[in-house]
Design an enzyme around this catalytic site. Structure first.
Site, PDB file in Angstrom:
ATOM      1  N   LYS A 193     -48.399  72.710  24.147  1.00 42.98           N
ATOM      2  CA  LYS A 193     -46.663  73.222  23.577  1.00 42.98           C
ATOM      3  C   LYS A 193     -46.726  75.043  22.681  1.00 42.98           C
ATOM      4  O   LYS A 193     -47.540  75.681  22.881  1.00 42.98           O
ATOM      5  CB  LYS A 193     -46.858  72.379  22.348  1.00 42.98           C
ATOM      6  N   ARG A 219     -53.052  63.621  23.349  1.00 41.83           N
ATOM      7  CA  ARG A 219     -52.514  63.703  23.744  1.00 41.83           C
ATOM      8  C   ARG A 219     -52.431  65.072  24.809  1.00 41.83           C
ATOM      9  O   ARG A 219     -52.223  65.916  24.297  1.00 41.83           O
ATOM     10  CB  ARG A 219     -50.741  63.729  23.857  1.00 41.83           C
TER      11      ARG A 219
HETATM   12  N1  HH2 Z   1     -45.243  65.694  23.249  1.00 38.39           N
HETATM   13  C1  HH2 Z   1     -44.188  65.066  24.893  1.00 38.39           C
HETATM   14  C2  HH2 Z   1     -43.981  64.690  25.018  1.00 38.39           C
HETATM   15  N2  HH2 Z   1     -44.362  63.080  24.494  1.00 38.39           N
HETATM   16  N3  HH2 Z   1     -45.844  61.448  22.598  1.00 38.39           N
HETATM   17  C3  HH2 Z   1     -46.678  61.987  22.024  1.00 38.39           C
HETATM   18  N4  HH2 Z   1     -47.381  60.766  21.248  1.00 38.39           N
HETATM   19  N5  HH2 Z   1     -47.043  63.314  20.917  1.00 38.39           N
HETATM   20  C4  HH2 Z   1     -46.680  64.361  21.756  1.00 38.39           C
HETATM   21  O1  HH2 Z   1     -46.671  65.249  20.739  1.00 38.39           O
HETATM   22  C5  HH2 Z   1     -45.521  63.992  22.678  1.00 38.39           C
HETATM   23  C6  HH2 Z   1     -45.468  63.190  23.956  1.00 38.39           C
HETATM   24  C7  HH2 Z   1     -43.789  66.552  24.740  1.00 38.39           C
HETATM   25  O2  HH2 Z   1     -44.825  67.267  25.986  1.00 38.39           O
HETATM   26  P1  HH2 Z   1     -44.755  66.782  27.812  1.00 38.39           P
HETATM   27  O3  HH2 Z   1     -44.818  65.482  28.168  1.00 38.39           O
HETATM   28  O4  HH2 Z   1     -45.723  67.466  28.622  1.00 38.39           O
HETATM   29  O5  HH2 Z   1     -42.798  67.348  27.928  1.00 38.39           O
HETATM   30  P2  HH2 Z   1     -41.476  67.314  28.202  1.00 38.39           P
HETATM   31  O6  HH2 Z   1     -40.818  66.254  27.028  1.00 38.39           O
HETATM   32  O7  HH2 Z   1     -40.910  68.230  28.314  1.00 38.39           O
HETATM   33  O8  HH2 Z   1     -41.539  66.031  29.357  1.00 38.39           O
END
Ligand code: HH2
Length: 265
Positions: free
Chosen positions: A204, A239
């Site tokens: 992040k 995660r």
């Molecule tokens: N962060 C993201 C998405 N889902 N769910 C939980 N429970 N906690 C988090 O910190 C979290 C989450 C964002 O990351 P990512 O899925 O890699 O990216 P994007 O939202 O661009 O798909």
């Protein structure tokens, strides 16, 4: 918890798994590497991301959930969505829990989770993904995040989701400044009364702000913070996009931690 983003635009792995077969293969590899849960998402929540219609989100996640379920009848699967409609179809297709980063903004989400007897991760998000990083403000970030998660948890309980099916997540990067994120990560104990704590820091942008590292240079920082959150902050679920490295670090650190004199006393 391994991340599989079936999206063209996720901030770190967007476009990698647009073909369902590739996503299923990646999920099976993450299970081999020790993931306890596979989190499948079809809508990016990165800062500035535009909303995705439910039909498109379903088109992205359902083949992955169905394909993974067909290959592995046991694998715990979560669907990363804030839409009750998507959650309902994903649960029917074989998902076991819903990971809702908005903490039940969709008023029908809690009843969908309760009706399916599914698990629920309640995340905290201030604002909307498109604008959430424009000058986020709190008087007391720890108290406000805990209170908003507590309110979401009460709504889930009232809809019939059992307490033991609910976990909470402070929502790192979701409407928070660097300092807000660091305060939350350093004080996860404030969320313990609400249930098992989940954290997501993998790749992040807080590490960009803190260390000046680009997207593909954040692995070490993510692992370090994951270990600190688990051992010091009592986080129960991390995660991550990098399952093997993060899992190795957590397992090795845990073996040291649990031998501490007086541990568990
Ligand atoms: N962060 C993201 C998405 N889902 N769910 C939980 N429970 N906690 C988090 O910190 C979290 C989450 C964002 O990351 P990512 O899925 O890699 O990216 P994007 O939202 O661009 O798909």
């Amino acid at each position: 918890m391994g991340v599989i983003n079936a999206t063209p635009d996720s901030f770190s792995d967007g476009g990698r798994f647009s073909a369902p077969d590739d996503a299923v293969r990646a999920a099976l590899a993450q299970l081999e590497e020790g993931a306890a849960i596979i989190d499948v998402g079809g809508e990016s929540t990165r800062p500035g991301a535009a909303p995705v219609p439910a039909e498109e989100e379903l088109r992205r996640v359902l083949p992955v959930i169905e394909g993974l379920r067909a290959q592995d009848p046991e694998a715990p699967i979560s669907v990363d969505t804030s839409k009750a409609l998507v959650a309902k179809a994903a649960l029917a297709a074989g998902a076991d829990l819903v990971n809702d980063v908005t903490g039940l903004r969709d008023p029908r989400m809690a009843e969908v989770v309760a009706a399916a007897g599914a698990g629920l991760i309640l995340g905290h998000l201030r604002g909307e993904p498109r604008t959430m990083q424009r000058n986020p403000r709190y008087d007391d970030v720890l108290a406000e995040v805990a209170a908003e998660l507590a309110a979401a948890r009460r709504r889930a309980l009232a809809a019939g989701v059992p307490a033991e099916a609910i976990a909470v997540d402070p929502g790192i990067g979701f409407g928070k400044s660097l300092e807000h994120n660091l305060l939350l990560l350093g004080n996860l104990h404030r969320l313990h009364p609400l249930g098992p704590v989940v954290v997501g820091v993998s790749r992040k942008s807080l590490f960009g702000a803190l260390l000046g590292r680009g997207l593909d240079e954040r692995l070490a920082a993510g692992i370090g913070v994951a270990v600190a959150c688990a051992l010091e902050g009592g986080a129960r679920l991390v995660r991550t996009h990098d399952v093997r490295a993060t899992g190795d670090a957590l397992r090795a650190a845990w073996e040291v931690h649990r031998r501490r004199e007086g541990f568990g006393a």
